[in-house]
Enzyme design. Sequence first.
Site, PDB file in Angstrom:
ATOM      1  N   ALA A   7     -15.477  -4.646 -18.737  1.00 46.31           N
ATOM      2  CA  ALA A   7     -15.719  -3.638 -19.896  1.00 46.31           C
ATOM      3  C   ALA A   7     -14.347  -3.303 -20.481  1.00 46.31           C
ATOM      4  O   ALA A   7     -13.611  -2.776 -19.909  1.00 46.31           O
ATOM      5  CB  ALA A   7     -16.580  -2.208 -19.417  1.00 46.31           C
ATOM      6  N   MET A   8     -14.128  -3.546 -21.727  1.00 40.70           N
ATOM      7  CA  MET A   8     -12.688  -3.485 -22.314  1.00 40.70           C
ATOM      8  C   MET A   8     -12.689  -2.667 -23.325  1.00 40.70           C
ATOM      9  O   MET A   8     -13.370  -2.732 -24.409  1.00 40.70           O
ATOM     10  CB  MET A   8     -12.379  -4.935 -22.586  1.00 40.70           C
ATOM     11  N   SER A   9     -11.817  -1.254 -23.224  1.00 38.84           N
ATOM     12  CA  SER A   9     -11.545  -0.622 -24.096  1.00 38.84           C
ATOM     13  C   SER A   9     -10.560  -0.672 -25.288  1.00 38.84           C
ATOM     14  O   SER A   9     -10.491  -0.014 -26.324  1.00 38.84           O
ATOM     15  CB  SER A   9     -11.489   0.832 -23.603  1.00 38.84           C
ATOM     16  N   GLY A  10      -9.901  -1.676 -24.905  1.00 39.63           N
ATOM     17  CA  GLY A  10      -8.368  -2.028 -25.970  1.00 39.63           C
ATOM     18  C   GLY A  10      -7.293  -1.255 -25.183  1.00 39.63           C
ATOM     19  O   GLY A  10      -6.043  -1.283 -25.873  1.00 39.63           O
ATOM     20  N   GLY A  11      -7.620  -0.613 -24.075  1.00 33.29           N
ATOM     21  CA  GLY A  11      -6.573  -0.044 -23.453  1.00 33.29           C
ATOM     22  C   GLY A  11      -5.747  -1.068 -22.386  1.00 33.29           C
ATOM     23  O   GLY A  11      -6.079  -1.947 -21.929  1.00 33.29           O
ATOM     24  N   SER A  14      -8.066  -1.585 -18.844  1.00 36.03           N
ATOM     25  CA  SER A  14      -9.082  -2.553 -18.621  1.00 36.03           C
ATOM     26  C   SER A  14      -8.564  -4.093 -18.902  1.00 36.03           C
ATOM     27  O   SER A  14      -8.984  -5.032 -18.626  1.00 36.03           O
ATOM     28  CB  SER A  14     -10.321  -2.307 -19.982  1.00 36.03           C
ATOM     29  N   MET A  33     -17.760  -1.863 -25.883  1.00 36.02           N
ATOM     30  CA  MET A  33     -18.982  -1.051 -26.346  1.00 36.02           C
ATOM     31  C   MET A  33     -18.794  -0.561 -27.775  1.00 36.02           C
ATOM     32  O   MET A  33     -17.875   0.432 -27.560  1.00 36.02           O
ATOM     33  CB  MET A  33     -19.565  -0.124 -25.367  1.00 36.02           C
ATOM     34  N   CYS A 102     -21.397   9.083 -20.414  1.00 33.23           N
ATOM     35  CA  CYS A 102     -21.261   7.908 -20.820  1.00 33.23           C
ATOM     36  C   CYS A 102     -20.966   6.502 -19.873  1.00 33.23           C
ATOM     37  O   CYS A 102     -21.873   5.589 -19.934  1.00 33.23           O
ATOM     38  CB  CYS A 102     -19.736   7.749 -21.674  1.00 33.23           C
ATOM     39  N   GLY A 126     -11.627  -0.496 -15.901  1.00 35.13           N
ATOM     40  CA  GLY A 126     -10.141  -0.226 -15.399  1.00 35.13           C
ATOM     41  C   GLY A 126     -10.146   1.103 -14.931  1.00 35.13           C
ATOM     42  O   GLY A 126      -9.131   1.774 -14.870  1.00 35.13           O
ATOM     43  N   CYS A 200     -14.017  11.041 -27.088  1.00 34.65           N
ATOM     44  CA  CYS A 200     -13.830   9.934 -28.171  1.00 34.65           C
ATOM     45  C   CYS A 200     -14.401  10.594 -29.528  1.00 34.65           C
ATOM     46  O   CYS A 200     -13.725  10.204 -30.473  1.00 34.65           O
ATOM     47  CB  CYS A 200     -14.438   8.725 -27.770  1.00 34.65           C
TER      48      CYS A 200
END
Length: 360
Positions: A7-11, A14, A33, A102, A126, A200
């Site tokens: 699961a990747m948030s872009g941060g 992760s 997501m 979430c 992450g 968010c």
Amino acid sequence: MRKAIIAMSGGVDSSVAALLTKETGDECIGATMKLFHNEDIGVKREKTCCSLDDVEDARNVCYRMGIRYYVFNFSERFKEDVMDRFVDAYEHGATPNPCIDCNRYLKFDKMFQRMRELEYDYIVTGHYARVEYDEEKNRYLLKKAVDDTKDQSYVLYMLTQEQLAHISLPLGGLRKTEVREIAEKHGFVNARKHDSQDICFVPDGDYAKFIEQYTGRKSIPGDFVDTEGNILGKHKGIIHYTLGQRRGLGIPAASRLYVCDISPKTNQVVLGNNEDLFHSELTATKVNLISCESLKEPMRLKAKIRYRHPEQEAVAWQTEDGVLHVRFDKPQRAITRGQAVVLYDGDIVVGGGVIENCIK
């Protein structure tokens, strides 16, 4: 070889979790997501997590590692199970934690469903926490992270045994500084990216404005009253207030006033002194226990009533109806309906629930 969805948030967190998983030799894919459409809530795309910039950062990291990358659209479920719950809680005088919802309904439900559909074996996130299997108890345990300044076990208390069996949290044994060093060493574009701090879908922190815009309804003004029920003035609507708040009340008084209670039934906001905010006991529902099946017998442990709240000595037990009771050794300030109480035995998460009421 097992197969993992990261699961990747872009941060950075992760991204490093993805790298560490790939280095185990398991087959990996990255997935972000898509949780909501920014335009629907009136915020710019670049102002929130899951923005176009975040997607591109996650895609860039996956490309650099040579793994496939996908975006899963869960926006309908996010609206129902996170945003609608958030609004409903505030309109009923509670203060929710949407990050826990979430995790509960999206990361560890919808993502799990997608994992099974694609015939993958486990989910990687992450989060800073640890999962271990206790052979003696025949249970998976959730433990605090090594880096206590980043520990996120509080927001994961809702995890079930089935979910813990299919979760990997590679950052639990690392410190944040080490994670950034790993990202820099591998040339990740987000190595120095700031951590997301805000909810968010409310990036400016103005919850009341968001709720009114989201629902299309103006909050109904009502009375400020003191602890004896005497009217002190008019408030702007209960969604504008949270327990313990003292700023923005606009009520002249000889001493500082604080929000001590919010009554959706009477549309009143109760103001009192700081001492009125302290309570010794709480009850919680929607209970999830991890390290044990139940708390039929009182157990001495430590409890947190907010994410940043220091752990406090307490005794916890469940009544026959499953309601969790927590009695603190010392009265706690601003125990807030809608927040989670999470119980710890050392570094082990016993479990937790959603705060319903507090008792003097």
